[in-house]
Enzyme design. Sequence first.
Site, PDB file in Angstrom:
ATOM      1  N   TYR A 122       0.849  -1.201   0.000  1.00  0.00           N
ATOM      2  CA  TYR A 122       0.000   0.000   0.000  1.00  0.00           C
ATOM      3  C   TYR A 122       0.881   1.247   0.000  1.00  0.00           C
ATOM      4  CZ  TYR A 122      -3.257   3.604   1.600  1.00  0.00           C
ATOM      5  OH  TYR A 122      -4.006   4.761   1.707  1.00  0.00           O
ATOM      6  N   ALA A 123       1.872   1.274   0.905  1.00  0.00           N
ATOM      7  CA  ALA A 123       2.757   2.434   0.991  1.00  0.00           C
ATOM      8  C   ALA A 123       3.598   2.564  -0.274  1.00  0.00           C
ATOM      9  CB  ALA A 123       3.662   2.315   2.220  1.00  0.00           C
TER      10      ALA A 123
END
Length: 247
Positions: free
Chosen positions: A167-168
């Site tokens: 996600y990051a």
Amino acid sequence: MSNDYTPPRDLLKDHRILVTGAGDGLGRAVARAAAAHGATVILVGRTPAKLEQVYDQIEADGSPQPAILPLNFDGAAEQEYQELAGIIDREFGSLQGLVHCAAQLKLLSRIDDYDLETWNKILQVNLTAPFILTQACLPLLRASDQASVIFTSDALGRIGKAYWGAYAVAKFGIEGLMQVLADELESEGKIRVNAIDPGPLRTKLRNTAYPGEDPGLLSAPESTAPAYLRLLGGDGKGIHGQSISLR
Ligand SMILES: NC(=O)c1ccc[n+]([C@@H]2O[C@H](COP(=O)([O-])OP(=O)(O)OC[C@H]3O[C@@H](n4cnc5c(N)ncnc54)[C@H](OP(=O)(O)O)[C@@H]3O)[C@@H](O)[C@H]2O)c1
């Protein structure tokens, strides 16, 4: 930039604005707010029933009739993005706004344990899909005198933090995609490109990361809509290539 902006009622009159993730959370809030300010919104998302609910809400608000184009970014072929752009071309001829809100988190995990299937899925939905959709929509955005592309980012895509995995990393990619595209489009002077980190919001995605958190302590996604509207409308002219934080 902040949410401290009161958009004029007709800010987005005659604008056609595509919003991804329009069935829930931030995307739904931005779609409803854009429609309430005069835009014809094209609701793109994964779950048709949710998009239909938003369609009904927009009609009940008395806003311009929206359009629904369901697309599951997990597994959709490049051709499906082209077909989606083709439908918009035939129905509307141009786009004045493209707002990327769709994203998935799935899980938090150490890189040690992060499984490849989840990694690929998250990068596909959160980074590759916004790239393909933007590429497919560029001719529609160029067909407009002025247009605005907004990528929804996250503070986690600006400073890395443990356990946020793909996600990051996808959000770091979104920031890079925004900067590269903004630089490429600079000389044309027609299409503004920016990224917004909306800050913590009371949504499903946030609840996946923080299941024990009291949602009452978080801002509603509607609170961030003014900042999106500013970038979409004439008052956003001159804002280009920016990483904006609403925290
Ligand atoms: N909430 C926060 O605290 C926070 C903080 C910083 C940044 N953000 C960013 O804000 C944006 C909106 O997130 P949110 O908080 O509103 O989350 P959300 O309520 O979970 O909404 C995410 C949206 O993305 C759609 N989506 C998920 N997977 C998809 C797929 N495979 N294909 C197409 N659409 C898909 C979902 O569709 P379905 O409804 O069909 O599942 C939903 O409409 C995201 O980019 C997120 O990274 C959120």
